[in-house]
Design a protein around this motif. Structure first.
Motif, mmCIF file in Angstrom:
data_model
loop_
_atom_site.group_PDB
_atom_site.id
_atom_site.type_symbol
_atom_site.label_atom_id
_atom_site.label_comp_id
_atom_site.label_asym_id
_atom_site.label_seq_id
_atom_site.Cartn_x
_atom_site.Cartn_y
_atom_site.Cartn_z
ATOM 1 N N THR A 131 5.647 -6.156 3.219
ATOM 2 C CA THR A 131 5.311 -5.533 1.936
ATOM 3 C C THR A 131 4.971 -6.584 0.894
ATOM 4 O OG1 THR A 131 7.633 -5.515 1.257
ATOM 5 C CG2 THR A 131 6.818 -3.581 2.423
ATOM 6 N N ALA A 132 3.980 -6.261 0.057
ATOM 7 C CA ALA A 132 3.559 -7.130 -1.053
ATOM 8 C C ALA A 132 3.467 -8.585 -0.595
ATOM 9 C CB ALA A 132 4.521 -6.991 -2.230
ATOM 10 N N VAL A 133 2.580 -8.837 0.369
ATOM 11 C CA VAL A 133 2.489 -10.164 0.973
ATOM 12 C C VAL A 133 2.011 -11.210 -0.032
ATOM 13 C CG1 VAL A 133 2.142 -9.309 3.317
ATOM 14 C CG2 VAL A 133 0.157 -9.706 1.832
ATOM 15 N N THR A 134 2.418 -12.436 0.198
ATOM 16 C CA THR A 134 2.017 -13.600 -0.598
ATOM 17 C C THR A 134 1.706 -14.732 0.385
ATOM 18 O OG1 THR A 134 4.228 -14.569 -0.781
ATOM 19 C CG2 THR A 134 3.620 -12.871 -2.411
ATOM 20 N N PRO A 135 1.212 -15.861 -0.082
ATOM 21 C CA PRO A 135 0.982 -16.992 0.834
ATOM 22 C C PRO A 135 2.232 -17.458 1.586
ATOM 23 C CG PRO A 135 -0.262 -17.333 -1.166
ATOM 24 C CD PRO A 135 0.585 -16.114 -1.400
ATOM 25 N N GLY A 191 -0.250 -9.136 -2.417
ATOM 26 C CA GLY A 191 0.173 -7.823 -2.872
ATOM 27 C C GLY A 191 -0.076 -6.711 -1.873
ATOM 28 N N ASP A 192 -0.858 -6.969 -0.813
ATOM 29 C CA ASP A 192 -1.114 -5.943 0.204
ATOM 30 C C ASP A 192 0.152 -5.635 1.006
ATOM 31 O OD1 ASP A 192 -3.793 -5.545 -0.341
ATOM 32 O OD2 ASP A 192 -4.498 -7.007 1.126
ATOM 33 N N ASP A 193 0.249 -4.399 1.490
ATOM 34 C CA ASP A 193 1.222 -4.034 2.514
ATOM 35 C C ASP A 193 0.484 -3.977 3.847
ATOM 36 O OD1 ASP A 193 3.088 -3.799 0.554
ATOM 37 O OD2 ASP A 193 3.403 -1.647 0.757
ATOM 38 N N LEU A 221 -16.299 -6.164 1.467
ATOM 39 C CA LEU A 221 -15.754 -5.838 0.156
ATOM 40 C C LEU A 221 -14.821 -4.628 0.254
ATOM 41 C CD1 LEU A 221 -18.949 -6.188 -2.068
ATOM 42 C CD2 LEU A 221 -17.350 -7.958 -1.323
ATOM 43 N N ARG A 222 -13.664 -4.730 -0.356
ATOM 44 C CA ARG A 222 -12.722 -3.620 -0.336
ATOM 45 C C ARG A 222 -11.874 -3.623 -1.594
ATOM 46 N NH1 ARG A 222 -7.334 -4.684 0.691
ATOM 47 N NH2 ARG A 222 -6.803 -6.683 1.656
ATOM 48 N N SER A 223 -11.062 -2.569 -1.720
ATOM 49 C CA SER A 223 -10.135 -2.455 -2.843
ATOM 50 C C SER A 223 -8.777 -3.009 -2.440
ATOM 51 C CB SER A 223 -9.984 -0.989 -3.250
ATOM 52 O OG SER A 223 -9.220 -0.293 -2.264
ATOM 53 N N ASN A 224 -7.870 -3.022 -3.382
ATOM 54 C CA ASN A 224 -6.477 -3.300 -3.068
ATOM 55 C C ASN A 224 -5.904 -2.137 -2.256
ATOM 56 O OD1 ASN A 224 -6.836 -1.848 -5.653
ATOM 57 N ND2 ASN A 224 -4.622 -1.638 -5.534
ATOM 58 N N ALA A 225 -4.756 -2.380 -1.633
ATOM 59 C CA ALA A 225 -4.074 -1.333 -0.870
ATOM 60 C C ALA A 225 -2.949 -0.746 -1.711
ATOM 61 C CB ALA A 225 -3.521 -1.911 0.430
ATOM 62 N N VAL A 226 -2.893 0.589 -1.760
ATOM 63 C CA VAL A 226 -1.839 1.296 -2.502
ATOM 64 C C VAL A 226 -0.940 2.008 -1.499
ATOM 65 C CG1 VAL A 226 -1.352 3.173 -4.109
ATOM 66 C CG2 VAL A 226 -3.251 1.608 -4.565
ATOM 67 N N THR A 227 0.360 1.728 -1.558
ATOM 68 C CA THR A 227 1.312 2.359 -0.647
ATOM 69 C C THR A 227 2.152 3.385 -1.401
ATOM 70 O OG1 THR A 227 1.444 0.407 0.780
ATOM 71 C CG2 THR A 227 3.265 1.970 0.902
ATOM 72 N N LEU A 228 2.191 4.615 -0.857
ATOM 73 C CA LEU A 228 2.999 5.686 -1.414
ATOM 74 C C LEU A 228 4.101 6.042 -0.417
ATOM 75 C CD1 LEU A 228 0.180 7.976 -2.864
ATOM 76 C CD2 LEU A 228 1.480 6.198 -4.037
ATOM 77 N N LYS A 229 5.276 6.394 -0.944
ATOM 78 C CA LYS A 229 6.438 6.687 -0.103
ATOM 79 C C LYS A 229 6.983 8.073 -0.411
ATOM 80 C CE LYS A 229 7.561 2.749 -1.775
ATOM 81 N NZ LYS A 229 8.252 1.566 -2.288
ATOM 82 N N LYS A 230 7.625 8.679 0.594
ATOM 83 C CA LYS A 230 8.115 10.046 0.466
ATOM 84 C C LYS A 230 9.617 10.077 0.214
ATOM 85 C CE LYS A 230 8.495 12.623 4.182
ATOM 86 N NZ LYS A 230 8.099 13.448 5.350
ATOM 87 N N LEU A 254 12.203 -3.245 -4.953
ATOM 88 C CA LEU A 254 11.326 -3.895 -5.932
ATOM 89 C C LEU A 254 11.165 -5.346 -5.522
ATOM 90 C CD1 LEU A 254 9.759 -3.778 -8.637
ATOM 91 C CD2 LEU A 254 11.848 -4.605 -9.745
ATOM 92 N N LYS A 255 9.909 -5.747 -5.327
ATOM 93 C CA LYS A 255 9.606 -7.122 -4.929
ATOM 94 C C LYS A 255 8.656 -7.727 -5.951
ATOM 95 C CE LYS A 255 7.820 -9.852 -1.046
ATOM 96 N NZ LYS A 255 7.215 -9.786 0.311
ATOM 97 N N VAL A 256 9.129 -8.745 -6.651
ATOM 98 C CA VAL A 256 8.322 -9.411 -7.679
ATOM 99 C C VAL A 256 7.584 -10.578 -7.034
ATOM 100 C CG1 VAL A 256 8.346 -10.606 -9.896
ATOM 101 C CG2 VAL A 256 9.965 -8.734 -9.455
#
Length: 430
Positions: free
Chosen positions: A71-75, A36-38, A181-190, A282-284
């Motif tokens: 974007t929204a990486v997976t294995p 889910g990270d970008d 230890l870290r949080s998830n990454a949140v991406t915001l767009k303009k 949108l990426k599921v």
């Protein structure tokens, strides 16, 4: 002689710099990449934006930019990444995506992934432990910056103010100092348009609902919103929201909306306006395995995660107040079952070492409370019973006092005659 030596050293440095191979760098510089990270892969960042050829697992790619956004990486993104500039190839960079959730959660307090130019938004950080050693950062393009963290000790939460500045998009995350230890990454767009298609700021997970909102800057009255997927019309609604109830890979695509609206709060006769939004991807994704929470009895809960890897060895339980979704608190229990003690929302997940499973479904627990009218009824019945018992007790005592055996007692004198007259009066009254 000295000048010749200096010249030879300079020539050697020039040749060395000219023949220096490019390098692949991961941004943000995460020690672990979670599903889910970008993330962005950069080829020879210090060398500037040169024509670049990328290779993934040895296969050349079509993109020519010195940076590659994933974007929204997976294995499925796992593999060996190389780049080539000026005929020179980099050493391979091996990307490994953990199919787990990170140790903390970062999420917008309101809104989704899209903001208008100049807008800002609060992101709330939730952790299981103390917040004092957490720091937050932002990546705008290929430049990273530290952010100020506002910690609220009373509510045990923290927030950061997220803004894009001049960047088209930015990725925000938080990290505990001195640890991995870290949080998830949140991406915001303009967007610079009045109308915006606003998807969630967190990845869309397969099998879960996803809401796409058509929003107009300034909060006018929305009369109609038409939604499009890859330029094909899919729905018109006056509510301004398109909900995918069960997201699948088939829902992947670029979504946009066309809105008709009026600024009626400014003027009752405001003219009708309309506009289009930017297209938003949108990426599921599949996401981490999810724990399941089952009620075994009225007050007992059971946690299970059949699809979790073997590294998931312990259970974590959480309690959240009804009136505050950001007041989640980790409980001390770590068994597979717990007994609920306080009202609120209960959930669980599994600790898998480098990360966690996804949170389970939420169980809404309300303690047994007797309705007010039932409480009042029981009080009235209790008072009536007490009055009846008191009357019966007094009556029995008077009968015993005025009985024949009592009156035959000797040694009373005048008191005996007085008591006999009182008893006679009481019998007449009865």
């Amino acid at each position: 002689m000295r000048s010749l030596l200096t010249l030879s050293v300079l020539l050697a440095l020039i040749r060395g710099n000219k023949g220096q191979n490019p390098t692949v760098t991961l941004l943000p510089k995460f020690s672990q990449v979670y599903v889910g990270d970008d993330v962005t892969l950069v080829c020879n960042h210090k060398g500037g934006n040169k024509p670049t050829t990328w290779f993934i697992n040895g296969s050349p790619q079509s993109m020519q930019s010195y940076s590659v956004l994933l974007t929204a990486v997976t294995p499925t993104n796992n593999g060996e990444y190389k780049c080539e500039q000026g005929g020179l190839k980099s050493e391979p960079y091996n990307l490994t995506v953990l199919e787990l959730e990170p140790h903390a959660q970062l999420s917008p307090s309101i809104g989704g992934a899209v903001m208008t130019k100049g807008e800002g938004r609060n992101l709330v950080l939730q952790v299981d432990d103390d917040l004092k050693d957490w720091a937050c950062f932002v990546l705008r393009g290929v430049s990273g910056f530290a952010l100020g963290v506002h910690v609220y000790e009373k509510t045990k939460r923290a927030s950061i103010f997220a803004e894009l500045k001049e960047a088209e998009r930015a990725t925000f995350w938080c990290k505990k100092k001195g640890t991995a230890l870290r949080s998830n990454a949140v991406t915001l767009k303009k967007t610079e348009l009045m109308v915006m298609l606003d998807p969630p700021a967190v990845p869309a997970l397969q099998g879960e609902p996803v809401a796409l909102r058509c929003v107009v800057w300034g909060g006018p009255k929305l009369e109609n919103a038409t939604f499009y997927k890859d330029t094909t019309k899919i729905k018109s609604s006056s509510e301004g929201t398109y909900v995918i109830t069960n997201a699948t890979q088939n829902d992947n695509g670029k979504y946009s909306c066309h809105a008709t609206y009026r600024y009626s709060h400014i003027s009752a006769q405001a003219a009708k306006r309309e506009g289009d939004s930017d297209a938003q991807e949108l990426k599921v994704i599949g996401g981490p395995p999810a724990a399941a929470l089952i009620s075994k009895s009225h007050k007992s809960l059971w946690c299970s995660c059949l699809s979790c890897p073997v590294s998931c060895t312990s259970y974590l339980w959480y309690h959240t107040l009804f009136n505050d979704p950001y007041a989640r608190r980790r409980l001390s229990e770590n068994d597979q079952t717990i007994t609920m003690k306080k009202e609120g929302l209960y959930s669980c997940r599994m600790d898998c070492g480098k990360g966690f499973s996804r949170f389970s479904n939420v169980y809404n627990y309300k303690a047994d409370h007797m309705p007010e009218f039932e409480v009042l009824l029981y009080i009235l019945v209790g008072l009536a019973a007490l009055i009846i018992l008191t009357v019966l007790t007094v009556w029995m005592l008077k009968r015993r006092t005025c009985g024949g055996n009592t009156l035959q007692a000797t040694g009373w004198g005048k008191d005996k005659e007085m008591l006999m007259s009182v008893c006679f009066e009481q019998r007449e009254n009865l």
